[in-house]
Design a protein around this motif. Structure first.
Motif, PDB file in Angstrom:
ATOM      1  N   ALA A  67       0.818  -1.208   0.000  1.00 51.39           N
ATOM      2  CA  ALA A  67       0.000   0.000   0.000  1.00 51.39           C
ATOM      3  C   ALA A  67       0.850   1.255   0.000  1.00 51.39           C
ATOM      4  O   ALA A  67       0.635   2.164  -0.787  1.00 51.39           O
ATOM      5  N   ARG A  75     -10.874  -1.413   7.190  1.00 51.10           N
ATOM      6  CA  ARG A  75      -9.751  -0.822   6.461  1.00 51.10           C
ATOM      7  C   ARG A  75     -10.215  -0.572   5.030  1.00 51.10           C
ATOM      8  O   ARG A  75     -10.758  -1.491   4.382  1.00 51.10           O
ATOM      9  N   MET A 115      -9.601  -0.217   1.355  1.00 55.23           N
ATOM     10  CA  MET A 115      -8.547  -0.652   0.425  1.00 55.23           C
ATOM     11  C   MET A 115      -8.915  -0.318  -1.017  1.00 55.23           C
ATOM     12  O   MET A 115     -10.034  -0.600  -1.468  1.00 55.23           O
ATOM     13  N   VAL A 173      -8.452  -1.658  -4.607  1.00 55.50           N
ATOM     14  CA  VAL A 173      -8.117  -2.963  -5.183  1.00 55.50           C
ATOM     15  C   VAL A 173      -8.218  -2.898  -6.704  1.00 55.50           C
ATOM     16  O   VAL A 173      -8.933  -2.057  -7.258  1.00 55.50           O
ATOM     17  N   TRP A 178      -6.197  -8.218   8.981  1.00 59.44           N
ATOM     18  CA  TRP A 178      -7.263  -7.656   8.142  1.00 59.44           C
ATOM     19  C   TRP A 178      -7.657  -8.688   7.089  1.00 59.44           C
ATOM     20  O   TRP A 178      -6.817  -9.441   6.595  1.00 59.44           O
ATOM     21  N   SER A 200      -5.084  -6.392  -3.840  1.00 59.13           N
ATOM     22  CA  SER A 200      -4.903  -5.222  -2.974  1.00 59.13           C
ATOM     23  C   SER A 200      -3.853  -4.296  -3.577  1.00 59.13           C
ATOM     24  O   SER A 200      -2.760  -4.734  -3.939  1.00 59.13           O
ATOM     25  N   ALA A 242      -3.922   0.884   0.894  1.00 58.08           N
ATOM     26  CA  ALA A 242      -4.852   1.232   1.973  1.00 58.08           C
ATOM     27  C   ALA A 242      -4.988   2.746   1.993  1.00 58.08           C
ATOM     28  O   ALA A 242      -3.982   3.469   1.975  1.00 58.08           O
ATOM     29  N   GLU A 262      -9.135   4.256   7.348  1.00 58.94           N
ATOM     30  CA  GLU A 262      -9.842   3.327   8.216  1.00 58.94           C
ATOM     31  C   GLU A 262     -11.158   3.944   8.633  1.00 58.94           C
ATOM     32  O   GLU A 262     -11.261   5.170   8.829  1.00 58.94           O
TER      33      GLU A 262
END
Lengths: 381, 135
Positions: free
Chosen positions: B2, B66, B68, B70, B100, B112, B115, B118
């Protein structure tokens, strides 16, 4: 039911779960080729989409893009007349089975699910039994290759339905033929499932002599295994996953690659290899099933389905001279033009339709049961 | 993975070249998580979402998530520019082992990329959002 059909009677009704948009697999491509191939033969089919995965907006787009389409439940087939149903569905339901009991039908098996199950190491549950029911209920079965006929026999499916025909797929290719190509970009195209071994082409990047090569992967699906493979071998900056490619993106993929790797352990036909051959892309693959029928001697064949055999075949490709590559690609292209175009497929289906319509209705096939099927002999390595 | 993606994006300054598409800057608005159009550079590919997204918080189980970015393997992509890929958003929850959830696992099967924040919905009356980094 939603339809844009302008009449109720057709020459044939093509029953499918998938059309040439949002293709889940090869069936959508075959539908596209049938559209042009059957039209060239003077046939007027209805494209009946059932048990599909399209969202409402996608259904609207389908109806806007293609003529003579109906989207509905299997029961809605009663609204249309045709001497023959041509069924491609891989999603079965009792209502479709009832249609097959009442109407004359050909069932094209695009993949034997018993072999999908064993080659991918997954349990498909009732899907295999559903396919067996479809086979037993259809008047005739079409398989995509002689290899599939052998597997059909090995499974004991002739007890379900002995009226079997082999019709190879065909594709239309508007892309320019370009060969020979370079040696820089290795390609893989297809669903990222175990039987297709997408990891082989990535492992090649770790081999001596391949340190500067790149890999392009076009296909659906990603996994912790795929992620970890990139991390473990430090390949993340040399392998590009392009996702679920369609239309211009798929064409850009074919234009960008120098060789197509198809290291599969089960391949009913080999549609992606055919698409590569039509464009002048050399193919590296084992002598698996339909691939040999599509490519003849015009491929870099692996001795078996193992990675060492794949690596050796890739080295043969890498060592081939431009003249040798050009000759091989021209041979593959000639096979495509001779036997595997959309028009050739359309001719074969039209001939089969005519043959079946000239025959009396056959007696009811033996229903599926636990005693008439052998175990799939093929097991993943 | 990330942090690499986000730092590469930041150094290229691509958000200035395309002001209509900015880096992810999720916001809470009217009971929803709102994510504007974005693109993230990762390993020389752009992961792009062209439309704004709105995720109703009421549809989410109270928990920590979280957020993400993708690579989206579920949408057919006709874009001939192979340097661009379709992106999506995956809201990962904590598993019992403290890790996670991974987008790569079945049934999501996406890759992924980065990130971006949150979301804490454990107190339904006071949802909290943190960015990493802010747009």
């Amino acid at each position: 039911m939603l339809t844009n059909a302008t009449r109720r009677a057709f020459d044939v009704i093509e029953v499918t779960n998938e059309m040439p948009t949002h293709r889940m697999g090869g069936v959508g491509t075959v539908m596209e080729s049938l559209m042009s191939g059957l039209t060239a033969e003077g046939l007027r089919p209805l494209w009946f989409v059932t048990d599909h995965g399209y969202r409402p907006g996608q259904v609207e787009a389908l109806l806007a893009c293609f003529a003579e389409v109906a989207v509905g439940r299997a029961e809605d087939l009663d609204a249309f007349e045709a001497p023959l149903l041509h069924v491609h569905s891989y999603q079965q339901n009792p209502a479709l089975h009832a249609q097959l009991r009442r109407r004359r039908a050909i069932y094209t098996v695009h993949s034997l699910l018993a072999f999908e199950e064993s080659s991918n190491g997954v349990a498909l549950g009732g899907a295999v039994c559903g396919q067996e029911a479809m086979i037993s209920l259809a008047d005739s079965v079409v398989l995509l290759s002689e290899s599939e006929r052998s597997k059909y026999h090995a499974l004991g499916y002739e007890a379900l339905n002995a009226r079997v025909h082999v019709i190879h797929n065909g594709v239309r290719c508007a892309a320019p033929y370009r060969a020979p190509r370079g040696k820089r970009v290795l390609g893989f195209c297809g669903r990222l499932v175990p039987r297709k071994h997408p990891e082989y082409v990535q492992w090649m990047l770790t081999e001596p002599g391949f340190e500067t090569r790149q890999v392009l992967i076009a296909g659906r699906g990603f996994s912790p295994y795929a992620r970890d493979l990139l991390d473990r071998h430090g390949l993340a900056d040399r392998v590009r996953f392009l996702g679920w490619c369609a239309g211009p993106r798929l064409e850009a993929f074919f234009d960008a690659i120098d060789v197509l790797a198809v290291p599969t352990i089960y391949e009913p036909f080999g549609l992606v290899a055919l698409e590569a051959a039509a464009r002048g892309i050399p193919v590296v693959c084992p002598r698996t099933d339909g691939l040999v029928e599509v490519l003849g001697e015009y491929a870099f064949y692996c001795e078996d389905t193992s990675y060492p055999a794949f690596r050796e075949a890739m080295r043969c490709w890498d060592a081939a001279s431009p003249a040798a590559l050009a000759a091989l690609c021209e041979g593959a292209r000639a096979r495509y033009l001779e036997a595997f175009t959309d028009l050739a497929m359309g001719q074969r289906y039209r001939a089969l339709f005519a043959q079946l319509m000239a025959e009396p209705v056959p007696p009811e096939s033996r229903p599926p049961g636990s005693e008439n099927r052998n175990r799939a002999p093929h097991r993943p390595a | 993975m990330a942090s690499t993606g986000l730092s590469e994006t930041a150094t290229t300054g691509m958000s200035e070249e395309s002001p209509d598409i900015c880096l992810p800057a999720p916001q809470l608005a009217h009971g929803a998580l709102v994510i504007p159009p974005f693109r993230v550079c990762f390993l020389n590919q752009w992961f792009i979402h062209w439309q704004p997204m709105r995720i109703e918080l009421a549809n989410l189980v109270p928990d920590r998530y979280r957020i993400m970015v993708v690579q989206n393997f579920w949408i057919e992509d006709p874009n001939p520019d192979l340097t661009q890929c379709l992106a999506g958003i995956f809201l990962a929850r904590r598993r019992r082992d403290g890790q996670w959830e991974a987008a790569e696992n079945w049934p999501v099967e996406c890759r992924s990329i980065a990130a971006i924040g949150e979301l804490d919905l454990r107190d339904a009356a006071h949802p909290r959002l943190t960015h990493e980094p802010p747009c």
